[in-house]
Design a protein around this motif. Sequence first.
Motif, PDB file in Angstrom:
ATOM      1  N   MET A  26      14.858  -2.028   1.101  1.00 39.55           N
ATOM      2  CA  MET A  26      13.553  -1.273   0.064  1.00 39.55           C
ATOM      3  C   MET A  26      13.840  -0.345   0.155  1.00 39.55           C
ATOM      4  O   MET A  26      14.337   0.697   0.692  1.00 39.55           O
ATOM      5  CB  MET A  26      11.895  -2.327   0.724  1.00 39.55           C
ATOM      6  N   ALA A  27      14.195   0.873  -1.335  1.00 39.41           N
ATOM      7  CA  ALA A  27      14.095   1.820  -1.353  1.00 39.41           C
ATOM      8  C   ALA A  27      12.828   2.844  -1.040  1.00 39.41           C
ATOM      9  O   ALA A  27      11.472   2.094  -1.377  1.00 39.41           O
ATOM     10  CB  ALA A  27      14.336   2.078  -3.096  1.00 39.41           C
ATOM     11  N   ILE A  28      12.779   3.489   0.218  1.00 43.10           N
ATOM     12  CA  ILE A  28      11.341   4.117   0.387  1.00 43.10           C
ATOM     13  C   ILE A  28      11.618   5.653  -0.701  1.00 43.10           C
ATOM     14  O   ILE A  28      12.302   6.265  -1.232  1.00 43.10           O
ATOM     15  CB  ILE A  28      11.668   4.814   1.534  1.00 43.10           C
ATOM     16  N   ALA A  29      10.214   5.963  -1.565  1.00 45.88           N
ATOM     17  CA  ALA A  29      10.330   7.139  -2.741  1.00 45.88           C
ATOM     18  C   ALA A  29      10.506   8.819  -1.945  1.00 45.88           C
ATOM     19  O   ALA A  29       9.629   8.211  -0.749  1.00 45.88           O
ATOM     20  CB  ALA A  29       8.698   6.226  -2.988  1.00 45.88           C
ATOM     21  N   LYS A  30      10.831   9.374  -2.474  1.00 44.41           N
ATOM     22  CA  LYS A  30      11.054  10.469  -1.831  1.00 44.41           C
ATOM     23  C   LYS A  30       9.759  11.762  -1.544  1.00 44.41           C
ATOM     24  O   LYS A  30       9.423  12.636  -1.210  1.00 44.41           O
ATOM     25  CB  LYS A  30      12.314  11.118  -2.195  1.00 44.41           C
ATOM     26  N   GLU A  31       8.535  11.035  -2.624  1.00 44.09           N
ATOM     27  CA  GLU A  31       7.565  12.183  -2.700  1.00 44.09           C
ATOM     28  C   GLU A  31       6.427  10.597  -2.819  1.00 44.09           C
ATOM     29  O   GLU A  31       6.935   9.676  -3.163  1.00 44.09           O
ATOM     30  CB  GLU A  31       7.277  12.269  -4.054  1.00 44.09           C
ATOM     31  N   ILE A  32       5.749  11.045  -1.871  1.00 48.22           N
ATOM     32  CA  ILE A  32       4.475  10.248  -1.677  1.00 48.22           C
ATOM     33  C   ILE A  32       3.109  10.417  -2.828  1.00 48.22           C
ATOM     34  O   ILE A  32       2.669  11.802  -2.969  1.00 48.22           O
ATOM     35  CB  ILE A  32       3.336  11.171  -0.210  1.00 48.22           C
ATOM     36  N   LYS A  33       3.333   9.338  -3.844  1.00 43.57           N
ATOM     37  CA  LYS A  33       2.319   9.787  -4.609  1.00 43.57           C
ATOM     38  C   LYS A  33       0.620   8.860  -4.458  1.00 43.57           C
ATOM     39  O   LYS A  33      -0.321   9.735  -5.144  1.00 43.57           O
ATOM     40  CB  LYS A  33       2.847   8.644  -5.493  1.00 43.57           C
ATOM     41  N   SER A  34       0.672   8.507  -3.853  1.00 47.34           N
ATOM     42  CA  SER A  34      -0.136   8.173  -3.023  1.00 47.34           C
ATOM     43  C   SER A  34      -0.445   7.349  -1.118  1.00 47.34           C
ATOM     44  O   SER A  34       0.868   6.858  -0.720  1.00 47.34           O
ATOM     45  CB  SER A  34      -1.080   6.487  -4.029  1.00 47.34           C
ATOM     46  N   ALA A  35      -1.750   7.587  -0.533  1.00 49.68           N
ATOM     47  CA  ALA A  35      -1.565   6.715   0.277  1.00 49.68           C
ATOM     48  C   ALA A  35      -3.147   6.117   0.908  1.00 49.68           C
ATOM     49  O   ALA A  35      -4.238   7.822   0.220  1.00 49.68           O
ATOM     50  CB  ALA A  35      -1.399   8.150   1.117  1.00 49.68           C
ATOM     51  N   VAL A  36      -3.608   5.224   1.239  1.00 44.49           N
ATOM     52  CA  VAL A  36      -4.716   5.327   1.552  1.00 44.49           C
ATOM     53  C   VAL A  36      -5.207   4.470   2.695  1.00 44.49           C
ATOM     54  O   VAL A  36      -3.620   3.987   3.521  1.00 44.49           O
ATOM     55  CB  VAL A  36      -5.411   3.833   0.343  1.00 44.49           C
ATOM     56  N   PHE A  37      -5.843   4.472   3.492  1.00 44.22           N
ATOM     57  CA  PHE A  37      -6.292   3.854   5.230  1.00 44.22           C
ATOM     58  C   PHE A  37      -6.563   2.356   4.657  1.00 44.22           C
ATOM     59  O   PHE A  37      -7.023   2.130   3.954  1.00 44.22           O
ATOM     60  CB  PHE A  37      -7.745   4.487   5.635  1.00 44.22           C
ATOM     61  N   VAL A  38      -5.717   1.777   5.604  1.00 47.81           N
ATOM     62  CA  VAL A  38      -5.315   0.127   5.594  1.00 47.81           C
ATOM     63  C   VAL A  38      -6.591  -0.465   6.353  1.00 47.81           C
ATOM     64  O   VAL A  38      -7.786  -0.907   6.357  1.00 47.81           O
ATOM     65  CB  VAL A  38      -4.280  -0.678   5.789  1.00 47.81           C
ATOM     66  N   LYS A  39      -6.347   0.324   7.799  1.00 48.26           N
ATOM     67  CA  LYS A  39      -7.302  -0.130   8.985  1.00 48.26           C
ATOM     68  C   LYS A  39      -6.934   0.122  10.491  1.00 48.26           C
ATOM     69  O   LYS A  39      -5.655   0.452   9.853  1.00 48.26           O
ATOM     70  CB  LYS A  39      -7.060  -2.165   8.978  1.00 48.26           C
ATOM     71  N   GLY A  40      -7.589   0.112  10.645  1.00 47.09           N
ATOM     72  CA  GLY A  40      -7.573   0.495  12.342  1.00 47.09           C
ATOM     73  C   GLY A  40      -7.834  -0.695  13.761  1.00 47.09           C
ATOM     74  O   GLY A  40      -7.968  -1.343  13.252  1.00 47.09           O
ATOM     75  N   SER A  41      -6.875  -1.268  14.553  1.00 43.78           N
ATOM     76  CA  SER A  41      -6.476  -2.176  15.018  1.00 43.78           C
ATOM     77  C   SER A  41      -6.359  -2.011  16.427  1.00 43.78           C
ATOM     78  O   SER A  41      -5.651  -0.965  17.016  1.00 43.78           O
ATOM     79  CB  SER A  41      -6.108  -2.597  14.305  1.00 43.78           C
ATOM     80  N   PRO A  42      -7.429  -2.259  17.984  1.00 46.15           N
ATOM     81  CA  PRO A  42      -6.542  -2.130  19.173  1.00 46.15           C
ATOM     82  C   PRO A  42      -5.428  -2.298  19.058  1.00 46.15           C
ATOM     83  O   PRO A  42      -4.777  -2.573  19.651  1.00 46.15           O
ATOM     84  CB  PRO A  42      -7.625  -2.371  19.754  1.00 46.15           C
ATOM     85  N   THR A  43      -4.828  -4.061  18.393  1.00 48.27           N
ATOM     86  CA  THR A  43      -4.088  -4.790  18.485  1.00 48.27           C
ATOM     87  C   THR A  43      -3.105  -4.509  17.232  1.00 48.27           C
ATOM     88  O   THR A  43      -3.646  -4.431  15.975  1.00 48.27           O
ATOM     89  CB  THR A  43      -4.248  -5.964  18.749  1.00 48.27           C
ATOM     90  N   ILE A  44      -1.699  -4.496  17.604  1.00 43.61           N
ATOM     91  CA  ILE A  44      -1.062  -5.507  15.937  1.00 43.61           C
ATOM     92  C   ILE A  44      -0.929  -6.175  15.772  1.00 43.61           C
ATOM     93  O   ILE A  44      -0.855  -6.614  14.344  1.00 43.61           O
ATOM     94  CB  ILE A  44       0.518  -4.727  16.255  1.00 43.61           C
ATOM     95  N   VAL A  45      -1.268  -7.366  16.520  1.00 43.80           N
ATOM     96  CA  VAL A  45      -1.066  -8.296  15.670  1.00 43.80           C
ATOM     97  C   VAL A  45      -1.875  -9.487  14.176  1.00 43.80           C
ATOM     98  O   VAL A  45      -2.656  -8.338  14.391  1.00 43.80           O
ATOM     99  CB  VAL A  45      -2.094 -10.208  16.946  1.00 43.80           C
ATOM    100  N   GLY A  46      -1.581  -9.891  13.434  1.00 39.80           N
ATOM    101  CA  GLY A  46      -2.431 -10.351  11.949  1.00 39.80           C
ATOM    102  C   GLY A  46      -1.594  -8.410  11.402  1.00 39.80           C
ATOM    103  O   GLY A  46      -2.797  -8.811  10.687  1.00 39.80           O
ATOM    104  N   VAL A  47      -1.384  -7.662  11.919  1.00 41.66           N
ATOM    105  CA  VAL A  47      -1.790  -6.347  11.007  1.00 41.66           C
ATOM    106  C   VAL A  47      -0.239  -6.215  10.575  1.00 41.66           C
ATOM    107  O   VAL A  47      -0.494  -5.365   9.696  1.00 41.66           O
ATOM    108  CB  VAL A  47      -1.898  -5.026  12.008  1.00 41.66           C
ATOM    109  N   PHE A  48       0.488  -6.907  10.606  1.00 39.36           N
ATOM    110  CA  PHE A  48       2.113  -6.554  10.251  1.00 39.36           C
ATOM    111  C   PHE A  48       2.726  -7.232   9.925  1.00 39.36           C
ATOM    112  O   PHE A  48       3.958  -7.698   9.576  1.00 39.36           O
ATOM    113  CB  PHE A  48       2.618  -5.687  11.356  1.00 39.36           C
ATOM    114  N   ASP A  49       1.589  -8.652   9.380  1.00 42.37           N
ATOM    115  CA  ASP A  49       2.469  -9.661   8.606  1.00 42.37           C
ATOM    116  C   ASP A  49       3.585  -9.958   6.893  1.00 42.37           C
ATOM    117  O   ASP A  49       3.821 -10.522   6.678  1.00 42.37           O
ATOM    118  CB  ASP A  49       1.601 -10.040   8.692  1.00 42.37           C
ATOM    119  N   ASP A  50       2.987  -8.436   6.536  1.00 45.45           N
ATOM    120  CA  ASP A  50       3.247  -8.616   5.012  1.00 45.45           C
ATOM    121  C   ASP A  50       4.749  -8.108   5.106  1.00 45.45           C
ATOM    122  O   ASP A  50       5.660  -7.964   3.718  1.00 45.45           O
ATOM    123  CB  ASP A  50       2.382  -7.891   4.459  1.00 45.45           C
TER     124      ASP A  50
END
Length: 194
Positions: free
Chosen positions: A1-25
């Motif tokens: 996937m091409a990554i945009a050279k400019e950041i247009k939006s950024a939102v906090f999604v979650k904080g987690s002590p573990t990565i399990v279930g966090v990066f599944d998409d």
Amino acid sequence: MAIAKEIKSAVFVKGSPTIVGVFDDGLPHIAFIGRSNVGKSSTINALTKQKGLAKTSGAPGATKHINLFLVNNNLYIVDLPGYGFVKGSVGKRDVLHDVIESYLSYRYEGEQAIVLILDAKVGPTKDDLDILTMLEDHGKKIVVAVNKVDRLKNSELKSQLIKIQKAIGGHTLVPYSAEKKTGIGALWVAVTKD
Ligand code: GDP
């Protein structure tokens, strides 16, 4: 996937002590790692042009979580816990190490890069070089970002960058200042480059 050279939006999604279930998409992510107080939060805020997105504080070691920010709706910025917090007990340091190690060992569909942030004035510490070895062992794409260049005079900076480049080997090195916002564009270009 091409990554945009400019950041247009950024939102906090979650904080987690573990990565399990966090990066599944399967979205790509760019992770930031560095010693406590190196300016990791300031860097994320400068890149996303959002002052309060990642918390900045004078109290090192406050964040033990992996914090996730969704950028342009198509990639994650991953804020890994700061290491080298000497006040923490050995047990606490081990927990931190485990969090970082578990992140590095996790297999993702998305491409990723890891940004190791160093302090221009302090230079690479033993902890920094240990982490760098750990990143290399996991075969990650590594960018070494050297923050707080505003704290050095030009001549000092030049020799310090040569010293740092020697210590980190052939990795890409990007000097910048999160506070003065210099070199921030170049940093994003370096981390999003294929
Ligand atoms: P973190 O613990 O790595 O997330 O670090 P922070 O972003 O909270 O920053 C730690 C301290 O370093 C704060 O006092 C910041 O104002 C300061 N700092 C961050 N970036 C820079 C920089 O580019 N130059 C200078 N002089 N100070 C900075």
